[in-house]
Design a protein around this motif. Structure first.
Motif, PDB file in Angstrom:
ATOM      1  N   GLU A 652       0.836  -1.216   0.000  1.00 48.55           N
ATOM      2  CA  GLU A 652       0.000   0.000   0.000  1.00 48.55           C
ATOM      3  C   GLU A 652       0.869   1.266   0.000  1.00 48.55           C
ATOM      4  N   CYS A 653       1.978   1.201   0.724  1.00 44.05           N
ATOM      5  CA  CYS A 653       2.889   2.362   0.753  1.00 44.05           C
ATOM      6  C   CYS A 653       3.411   2.660  -0.647  1.00 44.05           C
ATOM      7  N   LYS A 654       3.756   1.611  -1.356  1.00 44.99           N
ATOM      8  CA  LYS A 654       4.280   1.803  -2.715  1.00 44.99           C
ATOM      9  C   LYS A 654       3.187   2.345  -3.628  1.00 44.99           C
ATOM     10  N   ALA A 655       1.989   1.774  -3.477  1.00 46.75           N
ATOM     11  CA  ALA A 655       0.893   2.177  -4.366  1.00 46.75           C
ATOM     12  C   ALA A 655       0.514   3.641  -4.137  1.00 46.75           C
ATOM     13  N   LYS A 656       0.596   4.076  -2.906  1.00 49.67           N
ATOM     14  CA  LYS A 656       0.202   5.456  -2.571  1.00 49.67           C
ATOM     15  C   LYS A 656       1.069   6.493  -3.303  1.00 49.67           C
ATOM     16  N   LEU A 657       2.298   6.103  -3.573  1.00 50.60           N
ATOM     17  CA  LEU A 657       3.197   7.006  -4.298  1.00 50.60           C
ATOM     18  C   LEU A 657       2.684   7.341  -5.692  1.00 50.60           C
ATOM     19  N   ARG A 658       1.861   6.471  -6.204  1.00 51.07           N
ATOM     20  CA  ARG A 658       1.346   6.713  -7.549  1.00 51.07           C
ATOM     21  C   ARG A 658       0.081   7.571  -7.539  1.00 51.07           C
ATOM     22  N   THR A 659      -0.324   8.005  -6.356  1.00 50.40           N
ATOM     23  CA  THR A 659      -1.463   8.930  -6.286  1.00 50.40           C
ATOM     24  C   THR A 659      -0.911  10.355  -6.209  1.00 50.40           C
ATOM     25  N   LYS A 660      -1.782  11.307  -5.948  1.00 45.54           N
ATOM     26  CA  LYS A 660      -1.331  12.703  -5.933  1.00 45.54           C
ATOM     27  C   LYS A 660      -1.452  13.303  -4.547  1.00 45.54           C
ATOM     28  N   SER A 661      -0.585  14.250  -4.251  1.00 45.19           N
ATOM     29  CA  SER A 661      -0.661  14.890  -2.935  1.00 45.19           C
ATOM     30  C   SER A 661      -1.938  15.718  -2.847  1.00 45.19           C
ATOM     31  N   TYR A 662      -2.325  16.024  -1.634  1.00 42.23           N
ATOM     32  CA  TYR A 662      -3.552  16.792  -1.390  1.00 42.23           C
ATOM     33  C   TYR A 662      -3.488  18.147  -2.096  1.00 42.23           C
ATOM     34  N   ILE A 663      -2.381  18.849  -1.927  1.00 45.32           N
ATOM     35  CA  ILE A 663      -2.270  20.196  -2.508  1.00 45.32           C
ATOM     36  C   ILE A 663      -2.288  20.134  -4.038  1.00 45.32           C
ATOM     37  N   GLU A 664      -1.709  19.084  -4.589  1.00 44.52           N
ATOM     38  CA  GLU A 664      -1.740  18.933  -6.049  1.00 44.52           C
ATOM     39  C   GLU A 664      -3.170  18.703  -6.520  1.00 44.52           C
ATOM     40  N   ARG A 665      -3.918  17.951  -5.717  1.00 40.66           N
ATOM     41  CA  ARG A 665      -5.311  17.688  -6.108  1.00 40.66           C
ATOM     42  C   ARG A 665      -6.135  18.977  -6.093  1.00 40.66           C
ATOM     43  N   GLN A 666      -5.769  19.919  -5.234  1.00 42.61           N
ATOM     44  CA  GLN A 666      -6.526  21.179  -5.195  1.00 42.61           C
ATOM     45  C   GLN A 666      -6.378  21.955  -6.504  1.00 42.61           C
ATOM     46  N   LYS A 667      -5.255  21.710  -7.175  1.00 42.09           N
ATOM     47  CA  LYS A 667      -4.996  22.455  -8.419  1.00 42.09           C
ATOM     48  C   LYS A 667      -5.842  21.941  -9.574  1.00 42.09           C
ATOM     49  N   ASP A 668      -6.293  20.668  -9.479  1.00 40.94           N
ATOM     50  CA  ASP A 668      -7.014  20.074 -10.620  1.00 40.94           C
ATOM     51  C   ASP A 668      -8.380  20.729 -10.846  1.00 40.94           C
TER      52      ASP A 668
END
Ligand code: BDP
Length: 668
Positions: A652-668
């Motif tokens: 799960e730790c490895k998989a989480k790296l492939r998601t986006k940080s919270y602040i990056e998601r705010q930009k979308d």
């Protein structure tokens, strides 16, 4: 200039720390000068007094702002304040000093101080400068607060509320700004771009903020079409001379250049068989007639250069004494790269015949982005006050007593309404400015001021928030890189833990494994005399202290040593015990911050309360992710127990790296 975002100042925190308090006293004002800086002073004072009455004669006034003071206590742009309910006198020798004095007065008023007696305040560093890593296309390298505040689509296009930026800086004494990325686009020096830069300089000038530019060393070839950018070539020298003249014709108070050369693939004098000194001095000579300076970065390393932590020293020490007097070498605080904790760069104190300055990082590239509450003043104070043992000086003292003195930091601004992506991240911009003015202020004092100005005056709340802030950086160190570990983060965007990372063909010195060296026999980088011998770059007794794991401060032990998993510390804990303890302690700290924060509802504004509540959830989750990812990975070597149930599995730790940080998601 166009507006980049619809950004009417709504929430209090969008106004940064500039929420000054209305004064009821019927002051009659007197100002010595009429100029653009005094226009700012009038504007600031008008906004806090119902009617700004001015007197023609000084004797008739009760609120004096003077820039012609003869007071010998005042130096440079310093000031003296005397004030009570009836009379206020702010004296300086320059208009900038008067402006700084007015801001100090407003700050004290906001915190309820009305009587001020003979307050003398002189700045310690002459140049107090932000480095923006903003690109002409509008992106921001390592920016976590949206897009550039300066550029859009290849052109200058600054935020319509840039006055807030200027006021915020002036209010803490920041007097300089590099508006473009150190990975400089040659285009920044195009005539069209310079016209835009002029508009920035014109807007900032009344606030006593000078504009500087980061420049690309190969500009003569890349922009000017010359065959070479060799610093000793006559045409190259002519090109720079003309360019500098063009700049000063547009911007008479232009500050100078910041240069990243022969570093991370950027061009530099060494491409032509020349030295850093040849390159820096050539630019310095072009700038000298106008009073401009060169800030030449010491952030250099390459995969062939051996231990990365040693390289800047190895490359720059032989050049000590070879730089012109309008060159200053800009050195990152640590020898590697803005990690949550590093020992100070050994260049501080060692370069005895060269002007040097520190570069800090406000933007939280390695400290959880604008999602983690991490107050950095404590880290910067630790750095500034560290004894180098060179002539008995602390790091701070090694950067003073030279003709030019400067203090710089990489900014955390962007076009998000609140400028920094997180109200708590604003405190670091504030703290940097305050420390550049006076590095002897305490982290606590600065935190208190900032909380008073931005969040609340409620005493109990101030205490609680300040306590969280003061503990926050150590918490981040604990859950990311305790005991001297470093560079364990996601390798490309530097988010989250990735100590396991191995990218075939990638630069070895960008891979976390290069730094932590986890193996069956233990953990840590051996930089002792039996290893890379980085310790030799430090002055005695530091050298012997760092060299011996028993004497080495625990917080640096894995920076300097590779220790077995069952290595025993004085407290009886093994290395593994200590690792587990620190990682988990970091997580527990964030939980503790959350618990305290919930008691603050109603004590701070609702938007702030909600924002911090939300971000602390993110921080806790990421702290657990860091703890679990690192411990589960290191456990594959140590084969020792983790005495609690992790939140995440290794997968799960490895998989989480492939998601986006919270602040990056705010930009979308
Ligand atoms: C590193 C950053 C990189 C910068 C570099 C620098 O990851 O984006 O360009 O520092 O300071 O920390 O030049």
């Amino acid at each position: 200039m166009l507006t980049l975002l619809p950004m009417l100042a709504t929430a209090q925190s969008d106004n940064l720390w500039l929420n000054f308090k209305t004064m009821q006293e019927p002051y009659v004002f007197y100002f010595t000068s009429k100029n653009a800086t005094f226009d700012v002073i009038r504007k600031e004072l008008s906004s806090v007094t119902p009617n700004l009455y001015t007197a023609k004669k000084q004797e008739k006034a009760s609120f004096l702002v003077l820039d012609n003071s003869q007071n010998p206590a005042i130096q440079g742009d310093g000031f003296v304040i005397n004030a009570d309910e009836k009379n206020v006198k702010i004296e300086a020798k320059t208009s900038a000093g008067a402006l700084y004095g007015v801001y100090e007065f407003l700050r004290r008023r906001k915190t309820g101080e009305t009587v001020i007696k003979d307050l003398v305040s002189n700045h310690v560093y002459q140049i107090r400068i932000l480095n923006h890593w903003d690109n002409p296309d509008g992106s921001v390298e390592r920016g976590y607060a949206g897009k550039s505040i300066w550029f859009q689509d290849g052109k200058i296009n600054f935020r319509s509320d840039i006055e807030t930026y200027a006021r915020a800086n002036a209010s803490v004494g920041i007097n300089a700004t590099v508006i473009d990325n150190v990975n400089a686009d040659p285009k920044i020096l195009s005539s069209q771009m310079l016209q835009g830069v002029k508009t920035v300089a014109d807007r900032l000038r009344p606030y006593n903020i000078k504009v500087y530019l980061a420049v690309n060393f190969s500009s003569p070839a890349a922009l000017g079409g010359l065959k070479t950018s060799d610093p000793l070539d006559k045409d190259v020298i002519d090109w720079w001379t003309k360019k500098v003249k063009e700049i000063y014709t547009l911007i008479p108070n232009f500050g100078g250049f910041l240069v990243k050369a022969n570093s991370e693939g950027l061009p530099g004098p060494m491409d032509f068989g020349r030295t850093h000194a040849d390159g820096a001095n050539m630019l310095a000579k072009a700038l000298k007639p106008y009073g401009g300076i060169v800030m030449w970065r010491a952030f250099v390393y390459n995969p062939q250069g051996g231990d990365r932590a040693k390289q800047a020293y190895d490359e720059f020490m032989p050049l000590d004494g070879k730089f012109d007097d309008n060159v200053i070498i800009q050195i990152k605080n640590g020898p590697v790269d803005f990690q949550p904790r590093e020992p100070f760069s050994p260049l501080f104190g060692a370069m005895k015949n060269t002007q040097i300055m520190a570069e800090l990082q406000i933007t939280q590239e390695y400290l959880g982005y604008s999602d983690h509450l991490c107050y950095l003043a404590t880290m910067w104070k630790e750095f500034l006050d560290y004894p180098t043992y060179h002539n008995g000086k602390t790091v701070k003292e090694t950067t003073l007593n030279q003709k030019l003195t400067a203090f710089s930091a990489v900014a955390n601004t962007g076009n998000m309404k609140n400028w920094c992506g997180y109200v708590m991240a604003q405190s670091n911009w504030y703290a940097f400015g305050r420390l550049a003015w006076n590095p002897d202020l305490t982290s606590q004092q600065i935190a208190k001021e900032w909380i008073n100005l931005t969040l609340t005056n409620d005493e109990d709340a101030v205490k609680k928030i300040s306590n969280i802030m003061l503990r926050s950086r150590e918490a981040v160190v604990d859950y990311m890189t305790p005991l001297g570990l470093h560079h364990l983060m996601g390798w490309s965007d530097h988010w989250g833990p990735e100590p396991w990372c191995a990218i075939p063909g990638a630069r070895e010195d960008w891979m976390p494994r290069y730094y932590h060296k986890a193996a069956a026999d233990g953990l840590g980088f051996n930089r002792s005399s039996t290893g890379s011998n980085a310790v030799e770059q430090y002055q005695e007794p530091l050298k012997s202290m760092f060299d011996n794991p028993k004497l080495c401060p625990k917080e640096f032990v894995l920076w300097f040593h590779h220790l077995p998993w069952d290595y025993t510390f004085d407290n009886g804990n093994t290395l593994w015990d200590e690792l587990v303890y620190h990682y988990d302690k970091g997580v527990k700290e964030v939980e503790a911050f959350q618990n305290v924060w919930t008691t603050l509802k109603g004590k701070v504004s609702d938007p702030v309360f909600n924002e911090v509540t939300e971000k602390l959830k993110v921080q806790l989750d990421e702290a657990q992710w860091w703890r679990d990812g690192c411990l589960l990975y290191f456990q594959t070597f140590s084969k020792m127990d983790i005495p609690f149930k992790t939140k995440y599995t290794f997968e799960e730790c490895k998989a989480k790296l492939r998601t986006k940080s919270y602040i990056e998601r705010q930009k979308d």
